[in-house]
Design an enzyme around this catalytic site. Structure first.
Site, PDB file in Angstrom:
ATOM      1  N   CYS A   1       0.860  -1.180   0.000  1.00 46.50           N
ATOM      2  CA  CYS A   1       0.000   0.000   0.000  1.00 46.50           C
ATOM      3  C   CYS A   1       0.902   1.238   0.000  1.00 46.50           C
ATOM      4  CB  CYS A   1      -0.903   0.003   1.221  1.00 46.50           C
ATOM      5  SG  CYS A   1       0.007   0.091   2.793  1.00 46.50           S
TER       6      CYS A   1
ATOM      7  N   HIS B   1       3.923   1.837  11.752  1.00 42.50           N
ATOM      8  CA  HIS B   1       2.805   1.596  12.666  1.00 42.50           C
ATOM      9  C   HIS B   1       2.564   2.755  13.624  1.00 42.50           C
ATOM     10  CE1 HIS B   1       4.891  -2.250  11.691  1.00 42.50           C
ATOM     11  NE2 HIS B   1       3.667  -2.573  11.328  1.00 42.50           N
TER      12      HIS B   1
ATOM     13  N   GLU C   1       0.524  -0.535  16.400  1.00 39.49           N
ATOM     14  CA  GLU C   1      -0.327   0.613  16.058  1.00 39.49           C
ATOM     15  C   GLU C   1      -1.214   1.010  17.229  1.00 39.49           C
ATOM     16  OE1 GLU C   1      -4.027   1.798  13.139  1.00 39.49           O
ATOM     17  OE2 GLU C   1      -2.603   0.311  12.389  1.00 39.49           O
TER      18      GLU C   1
ATOM     19  N   THR D   1      -6.240   0.748  11.961  1.00 38.16           N
ATOM     20  CA  THR D   1      -6.461   0.888  10.517  1.00 38.16           C
ATOM     21  C   THR D   1      -6.458  -0.433   9.759  1.00 38.16           C
ATOM     22  OG1 THR D   1      -4.108   1.192  10.020  1.00 38.16           O
ATOM     23  CG2 THR D   1      -5.395   3.175  10.518  1.00 38.16           C
TER      24      THR D   1
ATOM     25  N   ASN E   1      -3.066  -7.001   8.800  1.00 37.92           N
ATOM     26  CA  ASN E   1      -3.899  -6.963   7.592  1.00 37.92           C
ATOM     27  C   ASN E   1      -3.842  -8.295   6.844  1.00 37.92           C
ATOM     28  OD1 ASN E   1      -2.126  -6.565   4.948  1.00 37.92           O
ATOM     29  ND2 ASN E   1      -1.153  -5.369   6.577  1.00 37.92           N
TER      30      ASN E   1
END
Length: 318
Positions: free
Chosen positions: A21, A83, A135, A174, A234
């Site tokens: 990403c 993070h 995070e 996130t 993720n």
């Protein structure tokens, strides 16, 4: 290895978007640029992103990974991971006179700023996330202790007790499951009708897109391979999404992790990669499969991504 004529066909549906990403791409570039500017070694607090291949490649270039700025010698730069970190970390680095570069993903930084604003407004924050994830630790470290409470599951949300139900806000990590998070938010909004949410969804575009891409192919697949690290939130969510859609999924870090025994009865394979996994590893897995099967590869694109995040000014100017 079977001969070309002996290999049975394997349809491979490759999800798109997949892999890096914009936040991961930016973080890796920051370490590489820091090495160009300062020379080796450059220290990095925590893994810059959760992927062993990426971390090892940066080690080979001169990056040294540590878990605390106490382990960073004087006179060398330190990069903070994508993070995010608690406020105390840059403060400590500054006290020691260390040059530091913050590679926190801008979408994580956005959550940090939202947390500060909600606390300034007098609200207690219910934070949806996974305990111990960097995070989550970084976000909790943006606000005074006691102003944020962690919720991980719907059961946590149902059992939650608060002192002032009329002054609550919620934020999220996130990299969560879109569906799980939505279910937790539904519980919070039912139990605390006045709770204030973020203006936009906290789950990042890349996480949402990769989960949607898996959903778009899972029903057509007999097995899903997710390329990613076991500590990558993720990537783990992509495994869960596939299994929730009824398709068995396996997390692999690279081609050498793939086992032939998994493919008994598999005619169509789904393939994706978490946001920290480079495309090179996708190619590596496909090449491994080609040793065993006559691979017919098809890209299934469910969304286009054009997001680019700027580098810190100190690196852009060089």
């Amino acid at each position: 290895m079977p001969s070309t004529t002996d290999r049975r066909p394997l349809q491979v549906l490759v999800a798109a978007p997949r892999g890096f990403c914009a936040g991961v791409d930016r973080a890796i570039t920051i370490v590489e640029r820091a090495l160009e500017i300062y020379g080796a070694p450059v220290y990095v607090r925590h893994e810059i992103v959760h992927n062993k291949y990426v971390v090892d490649a940066l080690k080979d270039k001169g990056a040294i990974f540590v878990e605390t700025v106490d382990d960073v010698p004087n006179g060398v730069p330190v990069v903070f991971s994508a993070h995010g970190v608690p406020k105390a970390v840059p403060h400590k680095a500054a006290e020691r006179g260390l040059d530091y570069i913050d590679a926190t993903c801008p979408l994580v930084s956005k959550v940090h700023r939202q947390a500060e604003r909600q606390v300034e407004a007098g609200r207690h924050i219910i934070f949806i996330g996974h305990r111990g994830h960097p995070e989550v630790i970084g976000t909790f470290g943006q606000v005074p202790e006691g102003t944020m409470t962690l919720v991980e599951t719907e059961a946590d949300a149902e059992a939650l007790t608060v002192d002032d139900p009329g002054n609550l806000a919620f934020l999220t990590q996130t990299t969560l499951s879109v569906d799980d998070t939505k279910a937790i938010i539904t519980v919070l909004e039912r139990r605390f009708p006045d709770i204030v949410g973020p203006r936009g969804e906290d789950i990042c575009y890349a996480t949402s897109n990769r989960q949607a891409a898996v959903k778009s192919i899972a029903a057509s697949c007999d097995l899903m391979l997710v390329i990613g690290a076991p500590n990558s939130s993720n990537s783990l969510r992509l495994v869960e999404v596939s299994e929730r859609e009824g398709t068995n999924a396996k997390l692999v870090q690279r081609g050498s992790d793939v086992e032939l025994a998994w493919f008994e009865g598999v005619g169509t394979l789904g393939l994706t990669a978490g946001a920290s996994a480079p495309e090179l590893l996708v190619r590596e897995v496909v090449n491994k499969l080609s040793d065993w099967f006559d691979v017919h590869e098809e890209i299934i694109e469910s969304a286009k991504e054009r997001m680019i995040f700027k580098l810190p000014r100190s690196l852009e100017a060089v």
